[in-house]
Design a protein around this motif. Structure first.
Motif, PDB file in Angstrom:
ATOM      1  N   GLY A 149       0.799  -1.223   0.000  1.00  0.00           N
ATOM      2  CA  GLY A 149       0.000   0.000   0.000  1.00  0.00           C
ATOM      3  C   GLY A 149       0.827   1.266   0.000  1.00  0.00           C
ATOM      4  N   ALA A 150       2.136   1.152   0.213  1.00  0.00           N
ATOM      5  CA  ALA A 150       2.994   2.334   0.196  1.00  0.00           C
ATOM      6  C   ALA A 150       3.549   2.627  -1.184  1.00  0.00           C
ATOM      7  N   SER A 151       3.615   1.610  -2.048  1.00  0.00           N
ATOM      8  CA  SER A 151       4.259   1.823  -3.342  1.00  0.00           C
ATOM      9  C   SER A 151       3.474   1.281  -4.533  1.00  0.00           C
ATOM     10  N   GLU A 152       2.452   0.463  -4.306  1.00  0.00           N
ATOM     11  CA  GLU A 152       1.757  -0.165  -5.422  1.00  0.00           C
ATOM     12  C   GLU A 152       0.293   0.237  -5.571  1.00  0.00           C
ATOM     13  N   LEU A 153      -0.320   0.758  -4.496  1.00  0.00           N
ATOM     14  CA  LEU A 153      -1.718   1.178  -4.590  1.00  0.00           C
ATOM     15  C   LEU A 153      -2.001   2.205  -3.509  1.00  0.00           C
ATOM     16  N   SER A 154      -2.503   3.357  -3.907  1.00  0.00           N
ATOM     17  CA  SER A 154      -2.797   4.437  -2.967  1.00  0.00           C
ATOM     18  C   SER A 154      -4.225   4.335  -2.451  1.00  0.00           C
ATOM     19  N   GLY A 155      -4.603   5.291  -1.595  1.00  0.00           N
ATOM     20  CA  GLY A 155      -5.985   5.352  -1.146  1.00  0.00           C
ATOM     21  C   GLY A 155      -6.920   5.620  -2.309  1.00  0.00           C
ATOM     22  N   ALA A 156      -6.498   6.505  -3.218  1.00  0.00           N
ATOM     23  CA  ALA A 156      -7.311   6.784  -4.403  1.00  0.00           C
ATOM     24  C   ALA A 156      -7.425   5.543  -5.273  1.00  0.00           C
ATOM     25  N   GLY A 157      -6.361   4.742  -5.313  1.00  0.00           N
ATOM     26  CA  GLY A 157      -6.411   3.491  -6.061  1.00  0.00           C
ATOM     27  C   GLY A 157      -7.410   2.527  -5.472  1.00  0.00           C
ATOM     28  N   ALA A 158      -7.432   2.433  -4.131  1.00  0.00           N
ATOM     29  CA  ALA A 158      -8.408   1.566  -3.471  1.00  0.00           C
ATOM     30  C   ALA A 158      -9.828   2.056  -3.743  1.00  0.00           C
ATOM     31  N   SER A 159     -10.029   3.381  -3.716  1.00  0.00           N
ATOM     32  CA  SER A 159     -11.344   3.941  -4.020  1.00  0.00           C
ATOM     33  C   SER A 159     -11.743   3.652  -5.466  1.00  0.00           C
ATOM     34  N   TYR A 160     -10.757   3.691  -6.356  1.00  0.00           N
ATOM     35  CA  TYR A 160     -11.027   3.398  -7.759  1.00  0.00           C
ATOM     36  C   TYR A 160     -11.453   1.944  -7.948  1.00  0.00           C
ATOM     37  N   VAL A 161     -10.771   1.036  -7.268  1.00  0.00           N
ATOM     38  CA  VAL A 161     -11.163  -0.384  -7.343  1.00  0.00           C
ATOM     39  C   VAL A 161     -12.592  -0.550  -6.854  1.00  0.00           C
ATOM     40  N   LEU A 162     -12.934   0.146  -5.780  1.00  0.00           N
ATOM     41  CA  LEU A 162     -14.300   0.094  -5.263  1.00  0.00           C
ATOM     42  C   LEU A 162     -15.285   0.708  -6.258  1.00  0.00           C
ATOM     43  N   ALA A 163     -14.901   1.828  -6.882  1.00  0.00           N
ATOM     44  CA  ALA A 163     -15.779   2.482  -7.859  1.00  0.00           C
ATOM     45  C   ALA A 163     -16.065   1.575  -9.046  1.00  0.00           C
ATOM     46  N   ARG A 164     -15.056   0.850  -9.488  1.00  0.00           N
ATOM     47  CA  ARG A 164     -15.250  -0.072 -10.605  1.00  0.00           C
ATOM     48  C   ARG A 164     -16.205  -1.199 -10.199  1.00  0.00           C
ATOM     49  N   ALA A 165     -16.069  -1.677  -8.965  1.00  0.00           N
ATOM     50  CA  ALA A 165     -16.968  -2.732  -8.489  1.00  0.00           C
ATOM     51  C   ALA A 165     -18.382  -2.202  -8.332  1.00  0.00           C
ATOM     52  N   LEU A 166     -18.505  -0.961  -7.895  1.00  0.00           N
ATOM     53  CA  LEU A 166     -19.831  -0.357  -7.737  1.00  0.00           C
ATOM     54  C   LEU A 166     -20.506  -0.201  -9.098  1.00  0.00           C
ATOM     55  N   ALA A 167     -19.718   0.139 -10.108  1.00  0.00           N
ATOM     56  CA  ALA A 167     -20.271   0.237 -11.458  1.00  0.00           C
ATOM     57  C   ALA A 167     -20.770  -1.117 -11.937  1.00  0.00           C
ATOM     58  N   ALA A 168     -20.004  -2.156 -11.628  1.00  0.00           N
ATOM     59  CA  ALA A 168     -20.400  -3.510 -12.048  1.00  0.00           C
ATOM     60  C   ALA A 168     -21.696  -3.942 -11.372  1.00  0.00           C
ATOM     61  N   GLU A 169     -21.905  -3.498 -10.130  1.00  0.00           N
ATOM     62  CA  GLU A 169     -23.114  -3.869  -9.386  1.00  0.00           C
ATOM     63  C   GLU A 169     -24.349  -3.123  -9.886  1.00  0.00           C
ATOM     64  N   THR A 170     -24.150  -1.945 -10.443  1.00  0.00           N
ATOM     65  CA  THR A 170     -25.304  -1.107 -10.789  1.00  0.00           C
ATOM     66  C   THR A 170     -25.521  -0.953 -12.288  1.00  0.00           C
ATOM     67  N   SER A 171     -24.535  -1.385 -13.124  1.00  0.00           N
ATOM     68  CA  SER A 171     -24.697  -1.251 -14.576  1.00  0.00           C
ATOM     69  C   SER A 171     -25.685  -2.274 -15.097  1.00  0.00           C
ATOM     70  N   THR A 172     -26.475  -1.856 -16.068  1.00  0.00           N
ATOM     71  CA  THR A 172     -27.436  -2.764 -16.695  1.00  0.00           C
ATOM     72  C   THR A 172     -27.460  -2.520 -18.189  1.00  0.00           C
ATOM     73  N   GLY A 173     -28.009  -3.437 -18.905  1.00  0.00           N
ATOM     74  CA  GLY A 173     -28.263  -3.261 -20.339  1.00  0.00           C
ATOM     75  C   GLY A 173     -27.020  -3.038 -21.153  1.00  0.00           C
ATOM     76  N   ALA A 174     -27.122  -2.129 -22.125  1.00  0.00           N
ATOM     77  CA  ALA A 174     -26.051  -1.924 -23.093  1.00  0.00           C
ATOM     78  C   ALA A 174     -24.787  -1.414 -22.447  1.00  0.00           C
ATOM     79  N   ALA A 175     -24.928  -0.581 -21.391  1.00  0.00           N
ATOM     80  CA  ALA A 175     -23.737  -0.032 -20.756  1.00  0.00           C
ATOM     81  C   ALA A 175     -22.865  -1.131 -20.197  1.00  0.00           C
TER      82      ALA A 175
END
Length: 493
Positions: free
Chosen positions: A127-153
């Motif tokens: 966590g000091a050199s390979e993934l930041s807090g923003a990186g962790a938030s981004y991973v979560l954001a991508r997962a949140l998109a996967a949970e809520t995306s539907t249809g063509a998107a």
């Protein structure tokens, strides 16, 4: 829709599912560049998912701050860029039924677990050199998109839409948020050796694919977008070039000796406005000067690195370059204006950006004054570390930045970590610790150093191996230094 970091995907999905179950969310985040970008990524992801939320910032997530969060009527709290190290206190409130925590962090976790805890350190990722807090938030954001995306998107991997919260072009898969994740990582000093590594590289790749990032080999100097060429070279001190670095007249003479049009309409051009051929001419001359001045080859290599450019931002602005963007953000929340930094991250290119630039000018003056103070008064050298006490003459929110920037100046070594003290209040003192990636490779871990040393004097602290911080009782600074010196000695022996 696969996530960017496979090892984190299951945990990220679990955290995203819990957020989707919430009627509303309290988003709590840290105030530095990594914390602000973490909050901005999470805010946009929640907005796009249709989850109501409110955002609060904390300079330090101590027991009082956690208790205040527990006193709200939010049943779900999303912590970004902190929370892992405070899990013992958070857990007490969770056990009492005050709230359910969801944590996206990269700091060293406390010796306790919770169900919705996304941290690279739990999965063997540094966590000091390979993934930041923003990186962790981004991973979560991508997962949140996967949970809520539907249809063509969902089917096309992320159709472009207009984001209701920011008015900017968004993607249903949230890959456009990769640019902010890179700004956070760079601001968190994770671009060691001139580039991002590990899990961060996967996020960079997604940003490039989404069209929000551009990368390439370039001079590894701060200010390529905004500084006039003479100032770019004069202030480039990470690799000291005699006759140019810290030498205004020397930098001017160097540029005047090049057969290039380096001024237009009486104004010095900026690096970002040069053609590729012109950049090559300047860079080659700079390397030649370094070689002839006896700069070691290993240092000269540091003149070149990977540039991370935000493709959608105007050329010649702070927002175009990840490093300059992160500095702009640091200049907001460290002066109690986290709302301004968040506004810039969320796309406010008028009021918030102008206020941020004003704060940045003030921030630079304070940093310059702080560096001058430390350099003129000097530091105290112990056997394994060096330190200074600024009292109330340097703000406790920037004393760590000053310490890191002062390393290498006359009398201030880069071969020892540095501790910087500044008054926090009538009873407590803030201590910031800074090292170098070279020292980390030799075994230095400042998170352990300040954690153990602060607790030995009834304080508390933590952070990363290369940069950490603590709060200690006033009057016990020398005890802290003595214990920290012992620990550093053990690590580097």
């Amino acid at each position: 829709m696969a996530g960017p970091i496979p090892d984190l995907e299951d945990r990220a999905t679990r955290c995203a599912q819990r957020l989707c179950e919430a009627d509303r969310v309290l988003l709590a985040s840290h105030i530095d560049a990594d914390g602000l970008t973490s909050a901005a990524i999470a805010a946009q992801a929640l907005e796009r998912a249709g989850i109501p939320f409110e955002t609060v910032f904390e300079k330090q997530l101590d027991d009082a701050a956690i208790a205040a969060i527990a006193d709200t009527d939010y049943e779900t709290v999303l912590f970004t860029d902190f929370g892992s190290g405070q899990l013992d206190s958070i857990g007490e409130h969770e056990d009492a039924g005050a709230f359910t925590p969801v944590i996206a962090d990269h700091h060293q976790p406390a010796d306790r677990e919770t169900a919705y805890h996304l941290n690279p350190l739990l999965f063997g990722i540094d966590g000091a050199s390979e993934l930041s807090g923003a990186g962790a938030s981004y991973v979560l954001a991508r997962a949140l998109a996967a949970e809520t995306s539907t249809g063509a998107a969902a089917a096309d991997g992320g159709a472009a839409t207009t984001d209701a919260g920011t008015g900017t072009t968004a993607r249903a898969d949230n890959r456009d948020l990769a640019a902010l994740a890179v700004v956070g990582a760079v601001g968190d000093m994770q671009a060691s050796g001139g580039e991002l590594h590990g899990a961060n590289e996967r996020i960079v790749a997604e940003g490039v694919e989404a069209g929000v990032l551009e990368t390439g080999t370039d001079l590894a100097l701060y200010g390529k977008q905004t500084r006039p060429l003479p100032k770019l070279l004069e202030y480039a001190t990470d690799v000291h070039i005699p006759g140019i670095s810290n030498d205004q007249q020397g930098a001017l003479r160097f540029l005047d000796g090049l057969d290039l049009e380096l001024k237009r309409d009486g104004e010095w051009r900026r690096w970002a406005g040069l053609t590729n051929d012109e950049k090559q001419t300047v860079a080659s001359a700079l390397v030649k000067r370094a070689v002839s001045s006896g700069v070691p080859a290993s240092k000269i290599e540091g003149l070149v690195g990977t540039a991370y450019v935000l493709a959608g931002e105007p050329v010649g602005t702070e927002l175009r370059d990840a490093s300059e963007f992160s500095t702009l953000l640091n200049a907001t929340a460290r002066y109690e204006r986290a709302d301004v930094g968040l506004g810039v991250c969320l796309g406010d290119r008028e009021g918030a950006l102008e206020r941020a630039r004003k704060l940045l000018r003030n921030h630079r003056r304070n940093l310059s004054n702080g560096i001058d103070l430390v350099t003129s008064e000097g530091v105290t050298h112990e056997e394994h570390l060096q330190w200074f006490h600024a009292g109330d003459r340097i703000r406790e929110t920037i004393v760590g930045i000053v310490a890191g920037m002062a390393m290498g100046n006359e009398g201030i070594s880069r071969s020892k970590p540095i501790l910087a003290f500044a008054e926090k209040n009538d009873e407590e003192v803030k201590v910031s610790a800074r090292g170098t990636h070279s020292l980390v490779r030799q075994g230095l871990d400042l998170s352990i150093v300040v954690g153990k040393a602060s607790r030995a004097v009834d304080g508390d602290g933590g952070g990363h191996d290369v940069a950490a911080g603590a709060t200690v009782p006033k009057g016990r600074e020398e005890e802290f230094v003595a214990r920290a010196d012992e620990i550093v000695g053990e690590q580097l022996s």
